[in-house]
Design an enzyme around this catalytic site. Structure first.
Site, PDB file in Angstrom:
ATOM      1  N   ARG A 281       0.829  -1.201   0.000  1.00 34.44           N
ATOM      2  CA  ARG A 281       0.000   0.000   0.000  1.00 34.44           C
ATOM      3  C   ARG A 281       0.861   1.247   0.000  1.00 34.44           C
ATOM      4  NH1 ARG A 281      -3.356  -1.936  -1.907  1.00 34.44           N
ATOM      5  NH2 ARG A 281      -5.571  -2.107  -1.446  1.00 34.44           N
ATOM      6  N   GLU A 310      -3.189   7.767  -6.020  1.00 38.17           N
ATOM      7  CA  GLU A 310      -3.277   6.982  -7.248  1.00 38.17           C
ATOM      8  C   GLU A 310      -4.397   7.531  -8.110  1.00 38.17           C
ATOM      9  OE1 GLU A 310      -3.350   2.793  -6.368  1.00 38.17           O
ATOM     10  OE2 GLU A 310      -1.414   2.890  -5.356  1.00 38.17           O
ATOM     11  N   HIS A 330       0.213   0.092  -9.833  1.00 40.08           N
ATOM     12  CA  HIS A 330      -0.670  -0.750  -9.008  1.00 40.08           C
ATOM     13  C   HIS A 330      -1.145  -1.972  -9.808  1.00 40.08           C
ATOM     14  CE1 HIS A 330      -3.586  -0.611  -5.333  1.00 40.08           C
ATOM     15  NE2 HIS A 330      -3.296  -1.861  -5.677  1.00 40.08           N
TER      16      HIS A 330
HETATM   17  O1  3PG Z   1      -5.753  -4.649  -2.288  1.00 41.84           O
HETATM   18  C1  3PG Z   1      -5.785  -5.270  -3.347  1.00 41.84           C
HETATM   19  O2  3PG Z   1      -6.535  -6.231  -3.520  1.00 41.84           O
HETATM   20  C2  3PG Z   1      -4.852  -4.918  -4.442  1.00 41.84           C
HETATM   21  O3  3PG Z   1      -4.092  -3.811  -4.086  1.00 41.84           O
HETATM   22  C3  3PG Z   1      -5.554  -4.698  -5.748  1.00 41.84           C
HETATM   23  O4  3PG Z   1      -6.264  -3.521  -5.817  1.00 41.84           O
HETATM   24  P1  3PG Z   1      -7.199  -3.219  -7.083  1.00 41.84           P
HETATM   25  O5  3PG Z   1      -8.449  -3.977  -6.918  1.00 41.84           O
HETATM   26  O6  3PG Z   1      -7.449  -1.765  -7.091  1.00 41.84           O
HETATM   27  O7  3PG Z   1      -6.456  -3.664  -8.286  1.00 41.84           O
END
Ligand code: 3PG
Length: 600
Positions: A281, A310, A330
């Protein structure tokens, strides 16, 4: 007996706008908003269960606040921030589903207070997140990203991109949760997540990096050192983990405790030349401090998949553009199965899992991945169901007897059933609040999720205690205290005893264990300090009298007498007795405390 005693003055009582269904619940006709991009399988499952689905991506917060009141459920990924303000307007909402792991974009405290379940799908993207972490570690060691960018600029620079071997290096892992190692709970200083019950996850970062020959050290306050050793992970303190790692990877949720845990002070304790990876994170690593450490050369390289904002804010690009930093947008959970493939990858899995969880939550069936409602998870265990029901009934009875503001509730449990006290306290509060007509500030009924927070907000002290049950193998005793005194009730649950399966033991023999099973047939066995036995069902006329001839105590269950010769009488009746009649009865000589109680 008035149905809405604001007499329980500690409670904020308003008219009900919403009540939870108590049985026969289903997903049919429920309305769900999906506010982030998600795989079609999610929509298909919901629609098949009769759910009305709206997919609206990038809804501005003000608009979301306006429309959220129409929906029974919400499904998000990390793109939607579910604030307390939005939750406040979610008047019909039962559940919020996170198609993924991190719930830091959801105000879980606000959801809990409002009695809304928050669920995630921690198993669904574990493999993908772990594989991406490993890919970043390997590319950091060998300058894969930089070498590729250089070649695309038509350069042949072999010397500039000298790397290091991973074999024999120390990998420090902060947080031995699902992604860090093979685990059954995501748990790093995150009490809410400790309660999530999820399927076991497949092999993660550590086993993969061990196959490169790395020595792994790991820190996690919730992971037993012996279990670490079994996985060939040397258990160490957080400080040692940082000080000894050649490569340091973080796998913790973003919490107040973990925000900025990698900062200039902790970086100063690390080995010069350390490489740092964040696939968990944004915000766990202080970005400005990381940039400074890359610039000074103390940190030889970093790989970052997640950012404080983000997409990144203007000030974050200096870090992203640093030549020693490998950045991905991400992508940890960004895997999708090829068309026609028989097994789902991360995006398909989380979409499928969250849809199934939401359907189960609507149907009041056991749900996997609940992050904010331990009592709800407990109440679904078969051995705890009768305790929940009894605690609610006893709480309702106390609310009918009590006329004053409750300042404390004491819950005493005997029976050695793990977590029964905690669950019974929440269930008793539900009974107390429900009977008193208490509602939260938006008019929602208080449920197992919101009850503890609702009580705490009203400064009601709730304690639980494990005690010996005396003649009862399992007993639940509730005591409410008010400025005017206290009220006590105790009950047990009788199991159905079949003549064949559970024969009556021979005289003198110990009762068979089957007879001590806590069952669903409720009995009150103590009322205001008097021992008796009655089934809390329908209308009951309950009063105290002096145990002497001529005093109304016929056709009743009569308790043992106390030192003053008083007994409690309980008479099953077929309808409600009006308050005026009760007052008249209380005027009779030697009769007092006359109540008409009801359990529907
Ligand atoms: O916490 C999560 O499951 C991952 O960081 C993925 O996040 P996302 O669903 O925004 O891709």
């Amino acid at each position: 007996m008035p149905k809405n005693p604001s007499s329980n003055g500690a409670m904020d009582v308003t008219s009900p706008k919403r009540a939870r269904t108590q049985g026969g619940a289903s997903a049919k006709g429920k309305k769900v908003l999906i506010s982030d991009p998600i795989e079609q399988v999610c929509v298909d499952i919901l629609q098949k269960a009769g759910v009305v689905v709206d997919c609206k991506s990038k809804v501005p917060p003000a608009e979301l606040k306006k429309i959220i009141g129409e929906y029974d459920g919400l499904i998000v990924r990390s793109g939607t921030t579910v604030t307390a303000e939005i939750i406040e307007s979610a008047h019909k909402m039962t559940a919020i589903g996170r198609a993924g792991t991190g719930v830091d974009n959801i105000d879980c405290v606000a959801a809990t207070k409002k009695g809304i379940i928050v669920m995630n799908t921690p198993g669904g993207n574990t493999v993908s997140a772990a594989e991406h972490t490993c890919a970043l570690i390997a590319s950091l060691a060998r300058n894969v990203a930089q070498g590729d960018a250089s070649m695309k600029a038509r350069k042949w620079d072999r010397k500039k991109y000298m790397g290091v071997e991973l074999s024999g290096k120390t990998l420090g892992v902060l947080g031995l949760g699902r992604v860090g190692r093979e685990a059954t709970s995501s748990s790093f200083s995150c009490p809410l997540l400790l309660f999530s019950s999820s399927p076991p996850s497949p092999p993660p970062v550590i086993s993969r990096m061990q196959s490169y020959g790395m020595d792994v050290i790991g820190y996690d306050p919730f992971f037993p050192p012996d279990a670490s050793r079994k996985l060939n992970i040397e258990p160490v303190s957080a400080a040692d983990c940082m000080a000894r790692a050649d490569f340091l990877t973080v796998h913790v949720p973003l919490l107040d405790d973990t925000k900025d845990m990698i900062n200039k002070t902790s970086i100063a304790t690390m080995k010069p030349g350390v490489r740092i990876i964040n696939c968990a994170r944004g915000g766990i690593i202080n970005e400005a401090d990381l940039l400074a450490a890359l610039q000074s050369g103390h940190v030889a390289g970093a790989a970052v998949d997640v950012f404080e904002s983000e997409p990144p804010a203007e000030h974050e690009w200096a870090l992203i553009e640093h030549p020693k930093l490998v950045a991905t947008p991400h992508l940890g959970a960004s895997t999708l199965e090829a068309q026609g493939a028989s097994t789902l990858e991360a995006q398909g899995k989380v979409a499928e899992e969250i849809a199934n969880s939401l359907v189960a939550a609507f149907a009041e069936q056991p749900v996997v991945g609940v992050v904010n409602a331990p009592n709800l998870t407990l109440s679904q265990k078969p051995e705890l169901k009768p305790w929940t029901a009894l605690a609610t009934s006893l709480g309702k009875l106390l609310a009918q007897v009590n006329k004053a503001a409750v300042t404390s509730l004491q819950v005493q449990v005997s029976g050695k059933v793990e977590k029964a006290g905690e669950l019974c306290a929440a269930a008793a509060l539900v009974g107390l609040f429900d009977q008193s007509g208490a509602r939260d500030e938006t008019g929602a009924a208080i449920n197992l999720i919101s009850a503890p927070a609702f009580a705490a907000e009203r400064e009601m002290k709730v304690t639980t205690q494990e005690v010996e049950g005396g003649v009862f193998s399992s007993l639940l005793k509730l005591t409410v205290t008010t400025p005017k005194g206290s009220h006590v009730i105790a009950g047990t649950g009788l199991a159905a005893i079949g003549p064949r399966s559970q024969p009556i033991p021979p005289r003198g023999a110990a009762p068979s264990p089957a007879r001590t099973v806590f069952g669903s047939s409720q009995r009150v066995v103590e009322f205001e300090g008097h021992k008796l036995e009655f089934e809390p069902k329908g209308y009951m006329l309950v009063y105290k009298s002096i145990d002497k001839p001529g005093v109304l105590s016929r056709a009743c269950v009569v308790s043992h007498g106390d030192a003053q010769g008083a007994v409690v009488n309980v008479m099953a009746i077929d309808r409600k007795v009006e308050a005026a009649v009760l007052s008249k009865a209380a005027e009779l000589a030697d009769v007092s405390q006359v109540h008409c109680l009801h359990i529907g």
